[in-house]
Design a protein around this motif. Structure first.
Motif, PDB file in Angstrom:
ATOM      1  N   ASP A 106      42.266  43.655  42.073  1.00 17.62           N
ATOM      2  CA  ASP A 106      42.480  42.283  41.651  1.00 17.62           C
ATOM      3  C   ASP A 106      42.421  41.225  42.746  1.00 17.62           C
ATOM      4  O   ASP A 106      43.308  40.398  42.894  1.00 17.62           O
ATOM      5  CB  ASP A 106      43.858  42.206  40.956  1.00 17.62           C
ATOM      6  N   GLY A 107      41.358  41.289  43.500  1.00 13.80           N
ATOM      7  CA  GLY A 107      41.094  40.162  44.385  1.00 13.80           C
ATOM      8  C   GLY A 107      41.867  40.115  45.670  1.00 13.80           C
ATOM      9  O   GLY A 107      41.730  39.169  46.437  1.00 13.80           O
ATOM     10  N   ALA A 108      42.704  41.138  45.950  1.00 13.48           N
ATOM     11  CA  ALA A 108      43.499  41.048  47.178  1.00 13.48           C
ATOM     12  C   ALA A 108      42.602  41.001  48.408  1.00 13.48           C
ATOM     13  O   ALA A 108      42.951  40.408  49.421  1.00 13.48           O
ATOM     14  CB  ALA A 108      44.445  42.234  47.268  1.00 13.48           C
ATOM     15  N   ASN A 109      41.429  41.639  48.313  1.00 16.24           N
ATOM     16  CA  ASN A 109      40.542  41.711  49.487  1.00 16.24           C
ATOM     17  C   ASN A 109      39.917  40.369  49.850  1.00 16.24           C
ATOM     18  O   ASN A 109      39.283  40.247  50.878  1.00 16.24           O
ATOM     19  CB  ASN A 109      39.445  42.751  49.262  1.00 16.24           C
ATOM     20  N   GLU A 110      40.116  39.366  49.011  1.00 10.74           N
ATOM     21  CA  GLU A 110      39.444  38.104  49.308  1.00 10.74           C
ATOM     22  C   GLU A 110      39.997  37.436  50.543  1.00 10.74           C
ATOM     23  O   GLU A 110      39.419  36.501  51.068  1.00 10.74           O
ATOM     24  CB  GLU A 110      39.522  37.193  48.094  1.00 10.74           C
ATOM     25  N   PHE A 111      41.132  37.909  51.004  1.00 12.35           N
ATOM     26  CA  PHE A 111      41.733  37.295  52.185  1.00 12.35           C
ATOM     27  C   PHE A 111      41.665  38.189  53.409  1.00 12.35           C
ATOM     28  O   PHE A 111      42.295  37.921  54.399  1.00 12.35           O
ATOM     29  CB  PHE A 111      43.200  36.964  51.897  1.00 12.35           C
ATOM     30  N   ILE A 112      40.870  39.268  53.303  1.00  6.36           N
ATOM     31  CA  ILE A 112      40.954  40.271  54.355  1.00  6.36           C
ATOM     32  C   ILE A 112      40.586  39.762  55.739  1.00  6.36           C
ATOM     33  O   ILE A 112      41.219  40.090  56.720  1.00  6.36           O
ATOM     34  CB  ILE A 112      40.136  41.521  53.962  1.00  6.36           C
ATOM     35  N   VAL A 113      39.587  38.913  55.835  1.00  2.53           N
ATOM     36  CA  VAL A 113      39.154  38.486  57.165  1.00  2.53           C
ATOM     37  C   VAL A 113      40.043  37.349  57.650  1.00  2.53           C
ATOM     38  O   VAL A 113      40.262  36.374  56.956  1.00  2.53           O
ATOM     39  CB  VAL A 113      37.677  38.046  57.128  1.00  2.53           C
TER      40      VAL A 113
ATOM     41  N   ASN B  91      48.886  39.794  43.374  1.00  2.00           N
ATOM     42  CA  ASN B  91      48.406  40.765  44.369  1.00  2.00           C
ATOM     43  C   ASN B  91      47.934  40.056  45.633  1.00  2.00           C
ATOM     44  O   ASN B  91      48.219  40.478  46.750  1.00  2.00           O
ATOM     45  CB  ASN B  91      47.260  41.594  43.804  1.00  2.00           C
ATOM     46  N   GLN B  92      47.182  38.994  45.434  1.00  2.00           N
ATOM     47  CA  GLN B  92      46.689  38.249  46.603  1.00  2.00           C
ATOM     48  C   GLN B  92      47.866  37.692  47.413  1.00  2.00           C
ATOM     49  O   GLN B  92      47.861  37.734  48.635  1.00  2.00           O
ATOM     50  CB  GLN B  92      45.795  37.093  46.152  1.00  2.00           C
ATOM     51  N   LEU B  93      48.867  37.191  46.698  1.00  2.00           N
ATOM     52  CA  LEU B  93      50.024  36.621  47.398  1.00  2.00           C
ATOM     53  C   LEU B  93      50.742  37.706  48.210  1.00  2.00           C
ATOM     54  O   LEU B  93      51.061  37.509  49.389  1.00  2.00           O
ATOM     55  CB  LEU B  93      50.983  35.990  46.373  1.00  2.00           C
ATOM     56  N   LEU B  94      50.962  38.859  47.575  1.00  2.00           N
ATOM     57  CA  LEU B  94      51.683  39.932  48.279  1.00  2.00           C
ATOM     58  C   LEU B  94      50.881  40.396  49.492  1.00  2.00           C
ATOM     59  O   LEU B  94      51.434  40.670  50.555  1.00  2.00           O
ATOM     60  CB  LEU B  94      51.941  41.107  47.331  1.00  2.00           C
ATOM     61  N   TYR B  95      49.583  40.451  49.297  1.00  2.00           N
ATOM     62  CA  TYR B  95      48.733  40.885  50.400  1.00  2.00           C
ATOM     63  C   TYR B  95      48.835  39.891  51.575  1.00  2.00           C
ATOM     64  O   TYR B  95      49.026  40.278  52.727  1.00  2.00           O
ATOM     65  CB  TYR B  95      47.281  41.008  49.924  1.00  2.00           C
ATOM     66  N   LEU B  96      48.738  38.625  51.251  1.00  2.00           N
ATOM     67  CA  LEU B  96      48.814  37.606  52.308  1.00  2.00           C
ATOM     68  C   LEU B  96      50.163  37.620  53.011  1.00  2.00           C
ATOM     69  O   LEU B  96      50.248  37.475  54.221  1.00  2.00           O
ATOM     70  CB  LEU B  96      48.600  36.217  51.689  1.00  2.00           C
ATOM     71  N   LYS B  97      51.218  37.807  52.219  1.00  2.00           N
ATOM     72  CA  LYS B  97      52.561  37.765  52.810  1.00  2.00           C
ATOM     73  C   LYS B  97      52.784  38.993  53.705  1.00  2.00           C
ATOM     74  O   LYS B  97      53.530  38.935  54.673  1.00  2.00           O
ATOM     75  CB  LYS B  97      53.595  37.688  51.675  1.00  2.00           C
TER      76      LYS B  97
END
Ligand SMILES: NC(=O)C1=CN([C@@H]2O[C@H](COP(=O)(O)OP(=O)(O)OC[C@H]3O[C@@H](n4cnc5c(N)ncnc54)[C@H](O)[C@@H]3O)[C@@H](O)[C@H]2O)C=CC1
Ligand SMILES: O=c1[nH]c(=O)c2nc[nH]c2[nH]1
Length: 689
Positions: free
Chosen positions: A17-24, A271-277
């Motif tokens: 669900d898009g968590a990888n969009e912030f990987i770099v 998911n994206q938020l948790l990943y970023l945090k």
């Protein structure tokens, strides 16, 4: 509320669900947008990589829309009010919110439509809101007027047929310090549907046959009757600026902006938020920005990485569970009010005590503009000792669900913590750096449970509490106390319970006046506040604690049908302010005179209400413009023995220092008698001279 675990890695090894969009990390390779897109007064605006530290107010004023004013800069005065409209695809609903542009980050308006005072009308073609405020003398200096007009405009966009009460309440975040509220309310109430406030026919109107409040009187006819000298435009809701159709097709995408001092991420799912945090544990979550904005502006705190959580659907959910209300932690407080109101209809009467306390309290929580963006999460996590909501959460054993992601395993975990163990010190809580507050579970009250909220501030609306309370008791069939939770704000570094008083009252009979006496004594012992306590007013604050308990005693006794001696009705409930009434008596217009006896709006009124009036701060900057600052006396009474400006003149950018001896001509002035100095020459006789 159950704790759970889930993984962000799918069986194929991909992030869900898009968590990888912030990987770099540096933003260059991100799949997220780096362009902000919104509408401003009906026109599409795109800004490449806007600075995350820019407020919406700074932006609109920088593009020449100076009708929106900078007043207090902290969401208290309403001079910066604009309207933000957004479209929710899932409910197919457009909502219009009045918002304080001084606190709203520019980056938070992606996908939304911002309307400023210039967007609703101008001197040639004013909006009916603007026209009526101007013609009915609703402006004097005019500085607060655009904000007042925008609050009324936002109300009408959501509710074109408001009651007088709704109109009065829409101004709870607007201050006016010179015009006076009477003419403002007169103008605003010309949009009211009076039959909404007056339910019985006896109450319809003032008694005159042609009273404007009589039922069945067409709105514009009614207006003619109330204000016979003035012809207004009719308010036609179909003529309003529409929500841009292209924004209805807008796709919510993650955003990333990198400014001079900070980075801004906008995740669009949990998911994206948790990943970023997990990646940036020190990042500051930003929701309504009504606290973070104060911290950065006034306390000079810096947050290099900001994660905006205002567009995450999972943080805005609401479920009516059998035993309570489960809400996403970042619903706006206005939405929270709506949810609580719905809950009153959904649950049985005895289950709604806590919901009613929250509703009562939210009435007095800041103003509309703040409630439209501020969130329960913001209030809970800030943990201000005078938070309005936290005493109720504490007295009701509300549960908080915290979520985080373990970065190496990519497993999202969640734990549930009771409000009783959440706050750990002054503005501190038990959230780990990588955790976010996801959901809040507010339990239903039990049969025999009573919960009330009280707040004392310097003024009822739009003010922070001096002391507030969330008080709860559970009585058995004999009115003996089975459980008690007394929580107070403003009495310590955090919201606190009163365990000794709670213990004292357990097993005792509610309604027994000796118990009341003992309980009040216990509270006084428990809240021993030193005279030198931070915030001061120790004696007053203690007396408020006792006063709230006294009120609670009678309030519960009345609700539980317990007969008590000396029950004065004034102890129960709050003193309601009725809808204000006013009359302006204007002399008879004299036929042969053009002015006497006529209500003539002042010459600047229409310019002020349309935002076209230019104040000093609105004048466009010119090349090489310099700024002046006064050097003021810090002594109450002193002789000026000498002035040494060397240090000031050595500062970069300082061009000059001027004192009494530099004033050309006379240094003496005054409005009537010329007896004051422009600059003090030999003596100062007050601080600030
Ligand atoms: N400026 C004003 O006039 C008023 C301000 N307030 C303040 O408004 C705040 C209400 O909320 P917002 O504007 O939404 O707060 P905000 O966006 O300013 O954030 C406040 C704090 O909550 C944290 N936070 C927000 N959502 C979170 C989440 N889901 N998980 C973990 N931490 C989270 C932020 O990181 C920050 O530390 C209250 O704290 C209150 O003090 C209340 C009334 C008036
Ligand atoms: O809970 C709160 N209520 C308020 O009215 C307020 N004002 C600033 N900060 C606040 N917090």
């Amino acid at each position: 509320m159950k704790e759970h675990k889930s993984t962000l890695i799918e069986s194929n090894g991909h992030l869900v669900d898009g968590a990888n969009e912030f990987i770099v990390e540096n933003g260059s390779d991100l799949k997220c947008k780096t362009k902000l897109h919104f509408y401003l007064n009906g026109t599409s605006v795109e800004i490449n990589n806007p600075d995350p530290d820019t407020t919406l107010l700074q932006y609109v004023r920088s593009v020449g829309l100076t009708g929106t004013k900078l007043g207090c800069a902290e969401g208290g005065c309403g001079a910066c009010t604009v309207m933000i409209s957004s479209y929710d695809k899932s409910s197919d609903k457009i909502t219009h919110c009045s918002v304080n542009a001084c606190l709203a980050p520019l980056c938070s308006v992606d996908g939304k439509h911002v309307i400023t005072i210039e967007g609703i009308g101008n001197v040639e073609n004013p909006h009916p809101v603007q026209e009526r405020i101007a013609l009915l003398h609703g402006s004097q200096c005019g500085f607060c007027t655009p904000g007042i007009a925008m609050s009324l405009y936002s109300l009408l966009r959501n509710n074109p047929n408001p009651s007088e009460k709704e109109i009065e309440e829409c101004f709870d975040g607007n201050l006016c310090r010179c015009t006076g509220y009477r003419p403002i309310l007169d103008a605003a109430k010309s949009f009211a549907n009076p039959s909404k406030d007056y339910e019985t026919s006896e109450n319809l109107g003032c008694g005159r046959a042609d009273c404007c409040k009589l039922k069945n009187v067409e709105n514009d006819v009614a207006l003619d009757l109330k204000f016979p000298q003035i012809k207004f435009k009719k308010y036609d809701v179909t003529q309003e600026l529409i929500f841009p159709p292209s924004l209805m097709k807008y796709i919510l995408e993650p955003l990333y902006f990198s400014g001079r001092k900070s980075k801004w991420f906008r995740p669009v799912n949990l998911n994206q938020l948790l990943y970023l945090k997990s990646k940036y544990p020190y990042a500051k979550l930003v929701s309504g920005n009504t606290e973070v904005g104060i911290e950065t502006k006034f306390k000079k705190l810096r947050y290099n990485v900001q994660i905006f959580v205002g567009d995450i659907p999972e943080l805005k959910t609401c479920e009516f569970k059998d035993d309570g209300l489960l809400i996403g932690a970042n619903v706006s407080l206005s939405k929270f009010q709506e949810i609580l109101q719905d809950a009153l209809g959904h649950y049985e009467l005895h289950q709604t005590q806590i919901f009613k306390s929250l509703l009562e309290n939210l009435r007095w929580f800041a103003g509309n503009q703040i409630r439209n963006v501020a969130t329960p999460a913001g209030n809970i996590v800030t943990g201000s000792p005078i938070s309005d909501l936290n005493p109720i959460f504490l007295s009701s054993k509300t549960l908080f669900s915290l979520s985080s992601l373990e970065p190496s395993s990519m497993v999202a975990t969640n734990r549930v913590i009771s409000s009783e163990s959440f706050w750990t010190g002054y503005r501190q809580n038990c959230c780990e750096e990588t955790e976010i507050l996801e959901k809040i579970f507010i339990p239903c009250s039990k049969q025999g449970q009573y919960n009330r909220a009280y707040k004392q501030a310097k003024r009822r609306d739009d003010d922070i509490a001096i002391v507030n309370a969330g008080l709860s008791v559970l009585l058995d069939d004999n009115n003996q106390v089975k459980e008690a939770a007394f929580a107070f704000g403003g009495m310590s570094w955090v919201t606190v319970r009163a365990p000794e008083s709670e213990h004292y009252v357990l097993g005792k009979k509610w309604g027994d006046q000796n118990v009341l006496k003992g309980l009040l004594e216990k509270l006084c012992e428990e809240f021993r506040m030193k005279f030198s306590t931070p915030g001061g007013m120790a004696t007053y604050r203690k007396s408020l604690v006792v006063g709230f308990m006294y009120k609670f005693w009678y309030d519960v006794s009345k609700s539980a049908n317990i007969i008590v001696d000396d029950c004065d009705e004034n102890f129960v409930g709050i003193i309601e302010r009725n809808i204000s009434k006013s009359v302006q008596i204007v002399g008879q217009a004299e036929k042969d005179k053009t002015i006497v006896g006529k209500q003539i709006p002042h010459a600047s009124a229409m310019k002020q209400v349309t935002g076209e009036a230019m104040y000093t701060d609105d004048i466009p900057k010119i090349q090489g413009e310099l700024y002046g600052a006064l050097v003021l006396s810090q002594k109450a009474h002193a002789k000026i023995l000498g002035i040494d400006a060397t240090e000031a003149l050595a500062q970069p950018g300082v061009k000059g220092f001027f004192s009494a001896k530099d004033v050309p001509g006379s240094n003496i002035w005054g409005p009537v008698s010329h007896d004051e100095e422009v600059f003090a020459s030999e003596e100062v006789n007050c601080v600030g001279k």
